[in-house]
Design an enzyme around this catalytic site. Structure first.
Site, PDB file in Angstrom:
ATOM      1  N   ASP A  16       8.309  14.244   4.182  1.00 20.67           N
ATOM      2  CA  ASP A  16       9.770  14.227   4.027  1.00 20.67           C
ATOM      3  C   ASP A  16      10.196  14.809   2.683  1.00 20.67           C
ATOM      4  OD1 ASP A  16       8.424  11.494   3.849  1.00 20.67           O
ATOM      5  OD2 ASP A  16      10.167  11.134   2.584  1.00 20.67           O
ATOM      6  N   HIS A  56       4.265  11.047  -5.125  1.00 18.46           N
ATOM      7  CA  HIS A  56       4.521  11.029  -3.691  1.00 18.46           C
ATOM      8  C   HIS A  56       4.542  12.475  -3.168  1.00 18.46           C
ATOM      9  CE1 HIS A  56       7.619   9.540  -0.455  1.00 18.46           C
ATOM     10  NE2 HIS A  56       6.392   9.480   0.017  1.00 18.46           N
ATOM     11  N   ASP A  78      -2.607   2.491   1.259  1.00 17.69           N
ATOM     12  CA  ASP A  78      -1.179   2.238   1.039  1.00 17.69           C
ATOM     13  C   ASP A  78      -0.780   0.963   1.772  1.00 17.69           C
ATOM     14  OD1 ASP A  78       1.535   2.395   0.615  1.00 17.69           O
ATOM     15  OD2 ASP A  78       1.751   4.457   1.342  1.00 17.69           O
ATOM     16  N   ASN A  86      14.881  10.521   3.090  1.00 18.48           N
ATOM     17  CA  ASN A  86      14.499  10.256   4.473  1.00 18.48           C
ATOM     18  C   ASN A  86      15.377   9.176   5.127  1.00 18.48           C
ATOM     19  OD1 ASN A  86      13.007  10.526   6.774  1.00 18.48           O
ATOM     20  ND2 ASN A  86      11.093   9.718   5.931  1.00 18.48           N
ATOM     21  N   GLU A  97      -1.821   1.158  -3.142  1.00 12.37           N
ATOM     22  CA  GLU A  97      -0.457   1.680  -3.360  1.00 12.37           C
ATOM     23  C   GLU A  97       0.595   0.715  -2.817  1.00 12.37           C
ATOM     24  OE1 GLU A  97      -0.084   5.536  -1.614  1.00 12.37           O
ATOM     25  OE2 GLU A  97       2.070   5.319  -1.347  1.00 12.37           O
ATOM     26  N   TRP A 145       9.428  -8.692   2.581  1.00 14.08           N
ATOM     27  CA  TRP A 145       9.903  -9.874   1.875  1.00 14.08           C
ATOM     28  C   TRP A 145      10.655  -9.364   0.690  1.00 14.08           C
ATOM     29  CZ3 TRP A 145       8.743 -11.507  -3.101  1.00 14.08           C
ATOM     30  CH2 TRP A 145       7.787 -10.750  -3.779  1.00 14.08           C
ATOM     31  N   ARG A 147      -6.787   9.062   1.799  1.00  9.25           N
ATOM     32  CA  ARG A 147      -6.140   7.769   2.031  1.00  9.25           C
ATOM     33  C   ARG A 147      -6.538   7.281   3.419  1.00  9.25           C
ATOM     34  NH1 ARG A 147       0.333   6.595   2.775  1.00  9.25           N
ATOM     35  NH2 ARG A 147      -0.261   6.653   4.964  1.00  9.25           N
ATOM     36  N   HIS A 169      -4.432  12.286   4.236  1.00 10.54           N
ATOM     37  CA  HIS A 169      -4.306  11.037   4.985  1.00 10.54           C
ATOM     38  C   HIS A 169      -5.239  11.009   6.185  1.00 10.54           C
ATOM     39  CE1 HIS A 169       0.058   9.870   3.792  1.00 10.54           C
ATOM     40  NE2 HIS A 169      -0.599  10.371   2.767  1.00 10.54           N
ATOM     41  N   GLU A 197      -0.364  13.484  -3.914  1.00  8.05           N
ATOM     42  CA  GLU A 197      -0.435  13.312  -2.462  1.00  8.05           C
ATOM     43  C   GLU A 197      -0.081  14.639  -1.774  1.00  8.05           C
ATOM     44  OE1 GLU A 197       2.449  10.581  -0.905  1.00  8.05           O
ATOM     45  OE2 GLU A 197       1.385  10.351   1.010  1.00  8.05           O
ATOM     46  N   GLU A 209       6.982   5.408  -5.233  1.00 10.69           N
ATOM     47  CA  GLU A 209       7.529   6.513  -4.434  1.00 10.69           C
ATOM     48  C   GLU A 209       9.012   6.317  -4.133  1.00 10.69           C
ATOM     49  OE1 GLU A 209       4.790   6.194  -1.081  1.00 10.69           O
ATOM     50  OE2 GLU A 209       6.461   5.605   0.188  1.00 10.69           O
ATOM     51  N   ARG A 226       4.067   6.735  -9.111  1.00 13.02           N
ATOM     52  CA  ARG A 226       4.230   7.639  -7.959  1.00 13.02           C
ATOM     53  C   ARG A 226       5.613   8.247  -7.832  1.00 13.02           C
ATOM     54  NH1 ARG A 226       1.532   8.656  -4.023  1.00 13.02           N
ATOM     55  NH2 ARG A 226       2.889   8.047  -2.291  1.00 13.02           N
ATOM     56  N   HIS A 277       2.368  -0.161   1.662  1.00  9.59           N
ATOM     57  CA  HIS A 277       3.768   0.028   2.065  1.00  9.59           C
ATOM     58  C   HIS A 277       4.623  -1.206   1.776  1.00  9.59           C
ATOM     59  CE1 HIS A 277       1.802   3.162   4.736  1.00  9.59           C
ATOM     60  NE2 HIS A 277       2.695   3.852   4.069  1.00  9.59           N
ATOM     61  N   TYR A 318       2.720   0.811  10.691  1.00 10.15           N
ATOM     62  CA  TYR A 318       3.352   1.854   9.882  1.00 10.15           C
ATOM     63  C   TYR A 318       2.271   2.584   9.084  1.00 10.15           C
ATOM     64  CZ  TYR A 318       6.693   4.107   6.769  1.00 10.15           C
ATOM     65  OH  TYR A 318       7.431   5.034   6.089  1.00 10.15           O
TER      66      TYR A 318
END
Ligand code: KDG
Ligand code: MG
Length: 419
Positions: free
Chosen positions: A333, A329, A227, A54, A253, A419, A164, A139, A356, A279, A300, A229, A176
């Protein structure tokens, strides 16, 4: 003396061999970009492999077309493991998301061919079914907690047993993982990356009330997932895990970036909430410590981004030794070729956890007609020989590539994040 001319070559053709005569990359964008490798053999059987990365699609397409396809012509399509080793060890530059997606595409296409030649659905070649169906999670997203719960109810009504939950964070303009389009979530959204503003403090306040309300509204007979992320530090993730314990999430996740696998020790010390990550992993080396130290509960890594079925089985084998289960995952995508591969893998692997499942659009499904189907919260790969997915090349050609990026994050003071 070592007679080099007599040494066995991987491309040597044995009795019953199936020489590869053509290998080419097909790029299509039926709403989003997909990169597919099509390998054809001398007797006409072909196999498909997904090579979609992606936001970096053309890098893999060029890697496959320019550097991998020339190596495939004349090789025996049946020699899947040897081809994997040749592409991985022979490249000198091992691993990485681009290289491993390229190897994955070859690997999946060769498994597709082998299963078609055998006249069997692929899972039969992987040892046969270990379960009847593959349990999936969907989701539910919403701007508010009420919206998210309404969505989750819709998923429950469709038969999902695992959902989720992601909700908008009060005080942040966009979040996101919370899409505008409910059914067909698509995070890659712009010609140049969208910039989102992030606040861990605001986010950490928003998730426990979501889970409290969800348990109240949905009850306890549905698995609830979330999630992060990669947006939290380990100690922040430990706190969120602890805060969510009363609501028994199925998993948290991508709590924190996992380049430093030891970071998960800190999370583990503070919470019994199950952890899932991987993922973005491209090989077993990205999760060796996470698995061996039992720092996670679900791995994942996926077929397309972690070196294909051959390598994912190796990861699952290691995970099985340590009681870690798979949770591959399955975002939009990953093309239907990858989804089918994931289902054959998931049906056959002993330590399967969950899969998923984000639905593709009707346009994508038309470009990639497939045998897999959803019923009662489960997916089945179908009984067609091979992967059970095809590619309508004429239709694919009607959707040219469009550049698209995943969004990036900045903190409220403008600092680049994660971070
Ligand atoms: O390409 C990135 C997406 O696949 C990712 O954002 C989706 O996190 C995701 C998930 O769990 O499906
Ligand atoms: Mg994720």
């Amino acid at each position: 003396m070592n007679d080099m001319s007599a040494s066995p070559s991987a491309s040597q053709i044995h009795h019953g061999a199936l020489p590869i005569t053509d290998a080419r990359v097909i790029i299509t964008c039926p709403g989003r970009n997909f990169v597919t490798l099509k390998i054809t053999t001398a007797e006409g059987t072909y196999g498909l492999g997904d090579a979609t990365l992606n936001g970096r699609e053309l890098a893999v397409a060029a890697y496959v077309q320019e550097h991998v396809c020339p190596l495939l012509i004349g090789r025996d399509a049946h020699r899947i493991e040897d081809t994997w080793q040749y592409l991985y060890k022979g490249a000198y530059w091992r691993g990485g998301p681009v290289g491993m997606a390229a190897i994955a595409a070859v690997d999946v296409a060769l498994w597709d061919i082998k299963a078609k030649v055998a006249g069997l659905p692929l899972y039969q070649l992987l040892g046969g079914a270990c379960r009847n169906h593959v349990t999936v999670y969907g989701h539910a997203n919403g701007e508010t907690i009420d919206d998210t719960i309404a969505e989750a109810r819709r998923y429950q009504a469709m038969g999902y047993r695992a959902i989720r939950l992601q909700t908008g964070v009060p005080g942040l303009a966009s979040t996101y993982g919370v899409s505008r389009d409910k059914m067909f979530y698509e995070p890659a959204d712009a010609h140049l990356p969208t910039e989102n503003v992030w606040s861990s403090e605001k986010y950490l306040r928003s998730v426990p009330p979501l889970f409290a309300a969800a348990r109240e509204a949905l009850g306890w007979d549905v698995h609830l997932l979330h999630d992060i992320h990669h947006r939290l530090t380990p100690i922040e993730a430990g706190r969120l895990g602890k805060d969510l314990e009363p609501y028994r999430p199925f998993w948290l996740e991508d709590a924190t970036p996992a380049e430093n696998q030891a970071a998960f020790r800190l999370i583990r010390q503070h919470t019994t909430t199950p952890l899932a990550v991987g993922e973005t992993f491209s090989s077993i080396w990205n999760c060796k410590q996470l698995i061996e130290e039992q720092l996670i509960d679900y791995i994942r890594a996926t077929v397309v981004h972690a070196g294909g079925i051959t390598h994912l089985r190796r990861i699952a084998g290691l995970a099985d030794l340590y009681g870690v289960r798979t949770g591959c995952h399955g975002a939009t995508d990953l093309s239907p070729v990858s989804m089918a591969a994931a289902l054959h893998f998931g049906l056959s692997v002993p330590n399967f956890g969950i899969q998923e499942y984000m639905r593709h659009t009707a346009e994508t499904d038309a470009v990639f007609p497939h045998a897999y189907g959803f019923e009662g919260g489960m997916l089945s790969p179908g009984e067609q020989a091979g992967l059970g997915v095809d590619l309508d090349e004429a239709l694919a050609a009607q959707y040219p590539y469009r550049r698209a990026y995943l969004p990036v994050n900045r903190l409220e003071d403008g600092t680049m994040f994660n971070w």
